[in-house]
Motif scaffolding. Structure first.
Motif, PDB file in Angstrom:
ATOM      1  N   TYR A 113       0.829  -1.205   0.000  1.00 13.61           N
ATOM      2  CA  TYR A 113       0.000   0.000   0.000  1.00 13.61           C
ATOM      3  C   TYR A 113       0.863   1.254   0.000  1.00 13.61           C
ATOM      4  O   TYR A 113       2.014   1.245   0.435  1.00 13.61           O
ATOM      5  N   GLY A 114       0.300   2.327  -0.507  1.00 11.82           N
ATOM      6  CA  GLY A 114       0.941   3.627  -0.452  1.00 11.82           C
ATOM      7  C   GLY A 114       0.466   4.379   0.774  1.00 11.82           C
ATOM      8  O   GLY A 114      -0.611   4.091   1.320  1.00 11.82           O
ATOM      9  N   GLU A 115       1.232   5.349   1.213  1.00 12.48           N
ATOM     10  CA  GLU A 115       0.895   6.086   2.434  1.00 12.48           C
ATOM     11  C   GLU A 115      -0.477   6.733   2.350  1.00 12.48           C
ATOM     12  O   GLU A 115      -1.172   6.882   3.359  1.00 12.48           O
ATOM     13  N   GLN A 116      -0.906   7.085   1.130  1.00 11.73           N
ATOM     14  CA  GLN A 116      -2.206   7.735   0.959  1.00 11.73           C
ATOM     15  C   GLN A 116      -3.363   6.802   1.288  1.00 11.73           C
ATOM     16  O   GLN A 116      -4.508   7.251   1.473  1.00 11.73           O
ATOM     17  N   SER A 117      -3.093   5.499   1.381  1.00  9.65           N
ATOM     18  CA  SER A 117      -4.155   4.543   1.689  1.00  9.65           C
ATOM     19  C   SER A 117      -4.566   4.574   3.159  1.00  9.65           C
ATOM     20  O   SER A 117      -5.682   4.169   3.506  1.00  9.65           O
ATOM     21  N   LEU A 118      -3.677   5.041   4.020  1.00  9.64           N
ATOM     22  CA  LEU A 118      -4.002   5.093   5.444  1.00  9.64           C
ATOM     23  C   LEU A 118      -5.164   6.048   5.680  1.00  9.64           C
ATOM     24  O   LEU A 118      -5.214   7.144   5.131  1.00  9.64           O
ATOM     25  N   GLY A 119      -6.105   5.614   6.485  1.00 12.78           N
ATOM     26  CA  GLY A 119      -7.265   6.443   6.786  1.00 12.78           C
ATOM     27  C   GLY A 119      -8.349   6.423   5.734  1.00 12.78           C
ATOM     28  O   GLY A 119      -9.360   7.118   5.868  1.00 12.78           O
ATOM     29  N   SER A 120      -8.181   5.601   4.690  1.00 21.36           N
ATOM     30  CA  SER A 120      -9.141   5.627   3.586  1.00 21.36           C
ATOM     31  C   SER A 120     -10.495   5.010   3.933  1.00 21.36           C
ATOM     32  O   SER A 120     -11.455   5.178   3.182  1.00 21.36           O
ATOM     33  N   HIS A 121     -10.581   4.295   5.066  1.00 20.53           N
ATOM     34  CA  HIS A 121     -11.860   3.684   5.449  1.00 20.53           C
ATOM     35  C   HIS A 121     -12.523   4.413   6.622  1.00 20.53           C
ATOM     36  O   HIS A 121     -13.548   3.963   7.136  1.00 20.53           O
ATOM     37  N   ALA A 122     -11.947   5.533   7.015  1.00 16.80           N
ATOM     38  CA  ALA A 122     -12.445   6.247   8.195  1.00 16.80           C
ATOM     39  C   ALA A 122     -13.873   6.744   8.028  1.00 16.80           C
ATOM     40  O   ALA A 122     -14.611   6.878   9.007  1.00 16.80           O
TER      41      ALA A 122
END
Length: 229
Positions: A113-122
């Motif tokens: 995964y890329g860092e931009q994927s973090l928090g994508s399901h919030a």
């Protein structure tokens, strides 16, 4: 291509736009009536067997072809990491289906995964954050566990840790949207992810505990309960 190879490819789990497309296979193949979950997927779910039985409501699982599934993932990820690939989920998964109702199944797939994927399901009302790895987002039908790995098998990871995500998807399950269901999913995903990072030789097991410690975090927003489907 052999029948087993064709079946394994058909049972691949593809993660697209945050949803799972899990297709049961094995129709027409001669297979045992039921297999204990401890025997499935090279035994990586043995520690999570009680949670997995609750998640799918069964004691026996269909005999799907899963031999060597983790080795396949590892080889591809090492190769793609060294080629500079930063985000992908094109990997054969380990899938489990109940012996009596094959459409009721659960799959785990790994990717980078890329860092931009973090928090994508919030913003998803059926997903909740948990304190595990770099990030854990868990729901009653899906779960995601993100880690960072430094390993001798991954050249340059001492300077640029590799980012891996394990994703779980459950289909045709009848479990409700409760904290107990979510936590079972996290226990199952942790069991598979721990086997994955150990196979990769990640230092300190990529920050994962040997035994899952369930620590829910307060969501950034309060959402209504997700739809039951």
């Amino acid at each position: 291509m052999t029948t087993t190879a064709m079946c394994t490819r058909r049972f691949a789990s593809v993660l697209l736009a945050g949803s799972f497309a899990l297709v049961a296979c094995g129709q027409g193949e001669e297979r045992k009536a039921g297999v204990a979950v401890e025997e499935q997927c090279s035994g990586v779910f043995a520690a999570a067997a009680p949670a997995l039985k609750r998640a799918l409501g069964t004691e026996e699982f269909a005999d799907l072809p899963t031999e060597g599934w983790l080795d396949t993932d590892i080889e591809r990820m090492v190769s793609e990491y060294e080629r500079g690939v930063s985000s992908t989920s094109r990997y054969i998964d380990c899938g489990l289906a109940t012996a009596d109702e094959p459409r009721r199944h659960l799959g785990v797939v790994f990717g980078m995964y890329g860092e931009q994927s973090l928090g994508s399901h919030a913003a998803d009302p059926s997903m909740y954050p948990y304190d595990m790895g770099v990030e854990a987002e868990v729901g009653y039908r899906r779960a995601y566990l993100y880690v960072e790995c430094t390993s001798p098998q991954l050249k340059g990871s001492d300077k640029r840790p590799a980012r891996f995500v394990g994703s779980l998807g459950a289909e045709e399950s009848t479990t409700p949207d409760t904290a107990a269901t979510r936590e079972d999913n996290l226990v199952i995903l942790h069991s598979a992810m721990l086997a994955f990072v150990r196979k990769l030789g990640c230092v300190n097991d990529a920050g994962l505990p040997a035994t899952p410690v369930i620590k829910p975090k307060k969501p950034s927003r309060v959402w209504p309960q997700g739809p039951v489907r």
